[in-house]
Design an enzyme around this catalytic site. Structure first.
Site, mmCIF file in Angstrom:
data_model
loop_
_atom_site.group_PDB
_atom_site.id
_atom_site.type_symbol
_atom_site.label_atom_id
_atom_site.label_comp_id
_atom_site.label_asym_id
_atom_site.label_seq_id
_atom_site.Cartn_x
_atom_site.Cartn_y
_atom_site.Cartn_z
ATOM 1 N N THR A 44 0.873 -1.249 -0.147
ATOM 2 C CA THR A 44 0.022 -0.047 -0.055
ATOM 3 C C THR A 44 0.709 1.276 -0.046
ATOM 4 O O THR A 44 0.587 2.228 -0.976
ATOM 5 C CB THR A 44 -1.099 -0.016 1.349
ATOM 6 O OG1 THR A 44 -1.423 -1.282 1.193
ATOM 7 C CG2 THR A 44 -1.867 1.192 1.065
ATOM 8 N N TYR A 107 -13.020 -5.538 -1.940
ATOM 9 C CA TYR A 107 -14.266 -5.038 -2.536
ATOM 10 C C TYR A 107 -14.883 -6.469 -2.710
ATOM 11 O O TYR A 107 -16.320 -6.469 -2.279
ATOM 12 C CB TYR A 107 -13.827 -4.560 -3.920
ATOM 13 C CG TYR A 107 -15.333 -4.045 -4.656
ATOM 14 C CD1 TYR A 107 -15.661 -2.765 -4.175
ATOM 15 C CD2 TYR A 107 -15.699 -4.886 -5.527
ATOM 16 C CE1 TYR A 107 -17.004 -2.246 -4.785
ATOM 17 C CE2 TYR A 107 -17.090 -4.292 -6.154
ATOM 18 C CZ TYR A 107 -17.545 -2.949 -5.739
ATOM 19 O OH TYR A 107 -18.639 -2.583 -6.258
ATOM 20 N N TYR A 133 -2.189 -10.514 4.405
ATOM 21 C CA TYR A 133 -1.960 -8.997 4.815
ATOM 22 C C TYR A 133 -3.617 -8.873 5.105
ATOM 23 O O TYR A 133 -4.501 -8.754 4.016
ATOM 24 C CB TYR A 133 -1.729 -8.332 3.870
ATOM 25 C CG TYR A 133 -1.743 -6.839 4.013
ATOM 26 C CD1 TYR A 133 -1.727 -6.305 5.282
ATOM 27 C CD2 TYR A 133 -1.456 -5.803 2.986
ATOM 28 C CE1 TYR A 133 -1.742 -4.893 5.406
ATOM 29 C CE2 TYR A 133 -1.169 -4.445 3.149
ATOM 30 C CZ TYR A 133 -1.596 -4.084 4.496
ATOM 31 O OH TYR A 133 -1.553 -2.553 4.584
#
Length: 292
Positions: A44, A107, A133
C-alpha cells in the site's frame, strides 16, 4: 528463512510520472545501512495500486537486486482477482523475492471458504512463502483468527500474517490459534511493542521509511530482553507514528522523505499532496524528532 524484526513497507519514488530508479536504490541502500531487517516493495505504501504489472515487476526486481541478499524481500503481490494475484506472484517469484505479501481480496468480500480457496489457488499456481495481509480498513473484510488459522493449517505456503486491524485482542487470538511457527507481523506502527509482547515476530512498517534505525533497534531491544530501552524507543516514535497518518498513507511519509532530501515528493493520482496545515504539522514533528 525466518522472517522477523523490522521490515520497511517501502515507498516508491516517482519522477515525471515514472519510477525514479536512482532514488529508489539510494533509499534501499540507506535502509540497509541503518540496520533494517527486511524490505517490502509494492505494498500500500509503495502505491502498487497505481502501477502496471510491468512496473510492479520492475520495482520488485530493483529491490531484490539492490538488497543483494543482505536482507529478505517480501514483495507485495496481492489482488482481489485471484488470477491476477497468481500472475503478480509469479512476477515476484521470478524477480527473486523471498516471500509475497498477499492482501485479502478487497471489494469482493469473500467468505472464509472463498479466502481459503483463494490461497489454495495461489499456492497451486505460484507456490512460495506467503504473508497474508489483513487490513480491513482498506479491504472492507476482516479475516478473523479462526479463518487465518484455517488457512495457515491447510495451505503450507501461508507462513505468516501482517495484522493491521489495530485490535490487540484479535492479534492475541491469531497467535493463540495459529501454528507455533506462524509469523505474526504488526501492520500498525502504534502496536509493534505490545504485539511483540504477545509473541509477534516484528513489523511491516510505514514509519521505518524515515526512522529505520529506531524501529529496528526497538525490535532488537525487545528480543534481547531490554524492555526499558524498547519502551523508550516506542514512545520516542509515537509522534512520528501519529503524524504519518495525519492524511492518507503514503502521502505524509513520502512528503517527509522529500523534506529529508531522500526523494522528490511526487504521487500518482488519485493521491495528491498534503494540505498546507498538515504539511506544517509534519514539518514541526520531523524537526522536533531531529529528522530535518
Amino acid at each position: 528463512m525466518t522472517f522477523q524484526g523490522a521490515y520497511t513497507a517501502l515507498v516508491t519514488p516517482f519522477k515525471n510520472g515514472e519510477i525514479d530508479q536512482d532514488a529508489y536504490r539510494e533509499l534501499i541502500e540507506w535502509q540497509i545501512e541503518q540496520g533494517i531487517d527486511g524490505l517490502v516493495p509494492c505494498g500500500t505504501t509503495g502505491e502498487a495500486a497505481t502501477m502496471t504489472h510491468e512496473e510492479q515487476g520492475e520495482v520488485i526486481r530493483i529491490c531484490v537486486e539492490q538488497a543483494k541478499g543482505r536482507v529478505p524481500v517480501i514483495a507485495g503481490a496481492g489482488s482481489n482477482n485471484t488470477k491476477e494475484a497468481v500472475n503478480l506472484t509469479l512476477l515476484a517469484k521470478e524477480a527473486g523475492a523471498d516471500a509475497a505479501l498477499q492482501i485479502t481480496p478487497y471489494y469482493n468480500k469473500p467468505t472464509p471458504a472463498g479466502l481459503l480457496a483463494h490461497f489454495k489457488a495461489l499456492s497451486k499456481e505460484a507456490s512460495m512463502p506467503f504473508i497474508l495481509y489483513n487490513v480491513p480498513g482498506r479491504t472492507g473484510l476482516n479475516a478473523m483468527p479462526e479463518t487465518i488459522a484455517m488457512i495457515a493449517n491447510e495451505v503450507s505456503d501461508v507462513i505468516g500474517v501482517k495484522e493491521a486491524t489495530g485490535n490487540l485482542s484479535q492479534v492475541s487470538d491469531v497467535i493463540e490459534q495459529c501454528p507455533e511457527d506462524f509469523s505474526v507481523f504488526s501492520g500498525d506502527d502504534f502496536t509493534v511493542l505490545p504485539l511483540l509482547s504477545l509473541g509477534g515476530c516484528g513489523v511491516i512498517s510505514v514509519v521505518s521509511n524515515i526512522a529505520p534505525k529506531m524501529m529496528a533497534d526497538m525490535c532488537a531491544a525487545f528480543k534481547a530482553g531490554e524492555i526499558k530501552k524498547a519502551q523508550e524507543l516506542h514512545f520516542k516514535m509515537q509522534p512520528l507514528n501519529r503524524v504519518m497518518f495525519v492524511e492518507t498513507n503514503p502521502i505524509p511519509v513520502k512528503t517527509a522523505l522529500g523534506m529529508m532530501g531522500k526523494l522528490e515528493t511526487s504521487f500518482r493520482l488519485p493521491l495528491v499532496p498534503l494540505m498546507p496545515e498538515s504539511e506544517a504539522t509534519l514539518k514541526a514533528t520531523l524537526s522536533k524528532c531531529n529528522l530535518v
